[in-house]
Write a protein that holds these residues in place. Structure first.
Motif, PDB file in Angstrom:
ATOM      1  N   GLU A   1       0.846  -1.199   0.000  1.00  0.00           N
ATOM      2  CA  GLU A   1       0.000   0.000   0.000  1.00  0.00           C
ATOM      3  C   GLU A   1       0.875   1.240   0.000  1.00  0.00           C
ATOM      4  OE1 GLU A   1      -2.086  -0.241   3.679  1.00  0.00           O
ATOM      5  OE2 GLU A   1      -3.509  -1.720   2.935  1.00  0.00           O
ATOM      6  N   GLY A   2       0.545   2.193  -0.862  1.00  0.00           N
ATOM      7  CA  GLY A   2       1.246   3.469  -0.868  1.00  0.00           C
ATOM      8  C   GLY A   2       0.375   4.544  -0.240  1.00  0.00           C
ATOM      9  N   HIS A   3       0.959   5.340   0.644  1.00  0.00           N
ATOM     10  CA  HIS A   3       0.237   6.394   1.360  1.00  0.00           C
ATOM     11  C   HIS A   3       1.001   7.713   1.267  1.00  0.00           C
ATOM     12  CE1 HIS A   3      -2.423   3.492   3.432  1.00  0.00           C
ATOM     13  NE2 HIS A   3      -1.362   2.708   3.414  1.00  0.00           N
ATOM     14  N   THR A   4       0.274   8.808   1.408  1.00  0.00           N
ATOM     15  CA  THR A   4       0.884  10.138   1.412  1.00  0.00           C
ATOM     16  C   THR A   4       0.295  10.963   2.551  1.00  0.00           C
ATOM     17  OG1 THR A   4      -0.773  11.158  -0.011  1.00  0.00           O
ATOM     18  CG2 THR A   4       1.089  10.096  -1.112  1.00  0.00           C
ATOM     19  N   ASP A   5       0.918  12.090   2.803  1.00  0.00           N
ATOM     20  CA  ASP A   5       0.299  13.029   3.729  1.00  0.00           C
ATOM     21  C   ASP A   5      -0.788  13.798   2.957  1.00  0.00           C
ATOM     22  OD1 ASP A   5       1.422  15.393   2.510  1.00  0.00           O
ATOM     23  OD2 ASP A   5       3.273  15.062   3.618  1.00  0.00           O
ATOM     24  N   PRO A   6      -1.626  14.566   3.644  1.00  0.00           N
ATOM     25  CA  PRO A   6      -2.772  15.187   2.964  1.00  0.00           C
ATOM     26  C   PRO A   6      -2.453  16.399   2.097  1.00  0.00           C
ATOM     27  CG  PRO A   6      -2.812  15.714   5.303  1.00  0.00           C
ATOM     28  CD  PRO A   6      -1.695  14.742   5.095  1.00  0.00           C
ATOM     29  N   ARG A   7      -1.205  16.837   2.080  1.00  0.00           N
ATOM     30  CA  ARG A   7      -0.863  17.982   1.239  1.00  0.00           C
ATOM     31  C   ARG A   7      -0.811  17.550  -0.218  1.00  0.00           C
ATOM     32  NH1 ARG A   7       4.223  19.727   4.825  1.00  0.00           N
ATOM     33  NH2 ARG A   7       4.491  17.481   4.698  1.00  0.00           N
TER      34      ARG A   7
ATOM     35  N   GLY B   1      -3.645  14.124  13.007  1.00  0.00           N
ATOM     36  CA  GLY B   1      -3.011  15.408  13.282  1.00  0.00           C
ATOM     37  C   GLY B   1      -2.518  16.117  12.036  1.00  0.00           C
ATOM     38  N   ARG B   2      -2.140  17.387  12.199  1.00  0.00           N
ATOM     39  CA  ARG B   2      -1.675  18.216  11.074  1.00  0.00           C
ATOM     40  C   ARG B   2      -0.299  18.801  11.333  1.00  0.00           C
ATOM     41  NH1 ARG B   2      -4.551  17.559   6.586  1.00  0.00           N
ATOM     42  NH2 ARG B   2      -5.569  19.508   6.166  1.00  0.00           N
ATOM     43  N   THR B   3       0.503  18.146  12.158  1.00  0.00           N
ATOM     44  CA  THR B   3       1.858  18.632  12.405  1.00  0.00           C
ATOM     45  C   THR B   3       2.832  17.922  11.458  1.00  0.00           C
ATOM     46  OG1 THR B   3       2.412  16.927  14.034  1.00  0.00           O
ATOM     47  CG2 THR B   3       1.297  18.918  14.857  1.00  0.00           C
ATOM     48  N   GLU B   4       4.053  18.406  11.401  1.00  0.00           N
ATOM     49  CA  GLU B   4       5.055  17.770  10.549  1.00  0.00           C
ATOM     50  C   GLU B   4       5.318  16.330  11.000  1.00  0.00           C
ATOM     51  OE1 GLU B   4       7.372  16.856   7.518  1.00  0.00           O
ATOM     52  OE2 GLU B   4       6.167  18.676   7.643  1.00  0.00           O
TER      53      GLU B   4
ATOM     54  N   GLN C   1       4.902  13.025   8.677  1.00  0.00           N
ATOM     55  CA  GLN C   1       5.957  12.034   8.478  1.00  0.00           C
ATOM     56  C   GLN C   1       5.406  10.619   8.618  1.00  0.00           C
ATOM     57  OE1 GLN C   1       9.135  13.010  11.172  1.00  0.00           O
ATOM     58  NE2 GLN C   1       9.705  14.850  10.042  1.00  0.00           N
ATOM     59  N   LEU C   2       4.478  10.416   9.535  1.00  0.00           N
ATOM     60  CA  LEU C   2       3.880   9.096   9.718  1.00  0.00           C
ATOM     61  C   LEU C   2       2.944   8.722   8.572  1.00  0.00           C
ATOM     62  CD1 LEU C   2       3.080   9.228  13.546  1.00  0.00           C
ATOM     63  CD2 LEU C   2       4.964   8.016  12.401  1.00  0.00           C
ATOM     64  N   ASP C   3       2.376   9.731   7.909  1.00  0.00           N
ATOM     65  CA  ASP C   3       1.468   9.486   6.791  1.00  0.00           C
ATOM     66  C   ASP C   3       2.207   9.055   5.526  1.00  0.00           C
ATOM     67  OD1 ASP C   3      -0.752  10.220   8.319  1.00  0.00           O
ATOM     68  OD2 ASP C   3      -0.615  12.322   7.705  1.00  0.00           O
ATOM     69  N   ARG C   4       3.439   9.496   5.363  1.00  0.00           N
ATOM     70  CA  ARG C   4       4.218   9.223   4.143  1.00  0.00           C
ATOM     71  C   ARG C   4       4.867   7.854   4.270  1.00  0.00           C
ATOM     72  NH1 ARG C   4       5.998  14.838   5.201  1.00  0.00           N
ATOM     73  NH2 ARG C   4       7.932  13.957   6.041  1.00  0.00           N
ATOM     74  N   ARG C   5       4.163   6.822   3.783  1.00  0.00           N
ATOM     75  CA  ARG C   5       4.638   5.469   4.027  1.00  0.00           C
ATOM     76  C   ARG C   5       4.178   4.497   2.951  1.00  0.00           C
ATOM     77  NH1 ARG C   5      -0.102   6.414   6.293  1.00  0.00           N
ATOM     78  NH2 ARG C   5      -1.569   4.742   6.725  1.00  0.00           N
ATOM     79  N   ALA C   6       4.831   3.352   2.943  1.00  0.00           N
ATOM     80  CA  ALA C   6       4.365   2.179   2.197  1.00  0.00           C
ATOM     81  C   ALA C   6       4.210   1.079   3.234  1.00  0.00           C
ATOM     82  CB  ALA C   6       5.359   1.777   1.125  1.00  0.00           C
ATOM     83  N   VAL C   7       3.134   0.327   3.124  1.00  0.00           N
ATOM     84  CA  VAL C   7       2.845  -0.738   4.081  1.00  0.00           C
ATOM     85  C   VAL C   7       2.767  -2.055   3.319  1.00  0.00           C
ATOM     86  CG1 VAL C   7       1.232  -1.588   5.819  1.00  0.00           C
ATOM     87  CG2 VAL C   7       1.543   0.873   5.528  1.00  0.00           C
ATOM     88  N   LEU C   8       3.495  -3.040   3.796  1.00  0.00           N
ATOM     89  CA  LEU C   8       3.473  -4.366   3.202  1.00  0.00           C
ATOM     90  C   LEU C   8       2.490  -5.207   4.020  1.00  0.00           C
ATOM     91  CD1 LEU C   8       6.560  -6.130   1.894  1.00  0.00           C
ATOM     92  CD2 LEU C   8       4.910  -7.423   3.198  1.00  0.00           C
TER      93      LEU C   8
END
Length: 177
Positions: free
Chosen positions: A107-113, A158-161, A165-172
């Motif tokens: 799974e590929g994920h991004t932050d909301p920006r 949350g909306r902090t940096e 950072q936790l949102d920008r991920r790939a999950v196996l």
């Protein structure tokens, strides 16, 4: 006579529009079904502890570490896998290469920006980057499914940096062992 002609045009047009609307509903339903299947597999894997009992690459024991070895974080606006995660990806690749029946979803994920479209594309590139490492280590591409959620499944609300950072991920996610 002209009135009949207009009625025929309206009826034909209505039929075409109705058929077009129906076909797009079925397409969206199929897309939603695929997304729901992926979500159910993810939730099922997380709640059942799928794979937690198997500690491949985890000599220290403990399911937390095994789970942590399947989440890989990325820098802002990047799809380059960090060096620190490559050993964990390699351990997963070794397991997959030696277990031909195992199936995973990356799974590929991004932050909301960013726009929805951009984030879906970036999430897909992140998932593909992990999949490329796996296949380079001998994993059969048929064992890998790629899905991008973009910013749809945030790790934290949350909306902090730090949250970003936790949102920008790939999950196996293991779908089948």
């Amino acid at each position: 006579m002209k009135l009949k002609k207009w009625i025929q045009i309206i009826l034909v047009s209505s039929s075409v529009i109705t058929l077009a609307a129906c076909s797009s509903k079925h397409k969206n339903a199929a897309d939603n079904a695929a997304i729901n299947d992926a979500n159910n597999a993810y939730v099922g894997a997380q709640s059942s502890g799928l794979g937690e009992e198997s500690r491949f690459g985890d000599q220290a024991g403990g399911g937390q570490r095994a789970s942590a070895e399947r989440v890989y974080y990325f820098d802002f606006d990047s799809d380059v896998v960090r060096e620190e995660y490559k050993p964990a990806i390699d351990r997963n690749a070794d397991y997959l290469a030696s277990h031909a029946s195992a199936k995973i979803m990356v799974e590929g994920h991004t932050d909301p920006r960013g726009s929805r479209e951009y984030n879906i594309g970036l999430g897909e590139r992140r998932a593909k980057a992990v999949a490329e490492i796996l296949t380079a280590r001998g994993v059969n591409p048929a064992q890998i499914r790629i899905v991008s959620y973009g910013a749809e499944k945030l790790a934290t609300p949350g909306r902090t940096e730090q949250d970003f950072q936790l949102d920008r991920r790939a999950v196996l996610v293991y779908l089948q062992r």
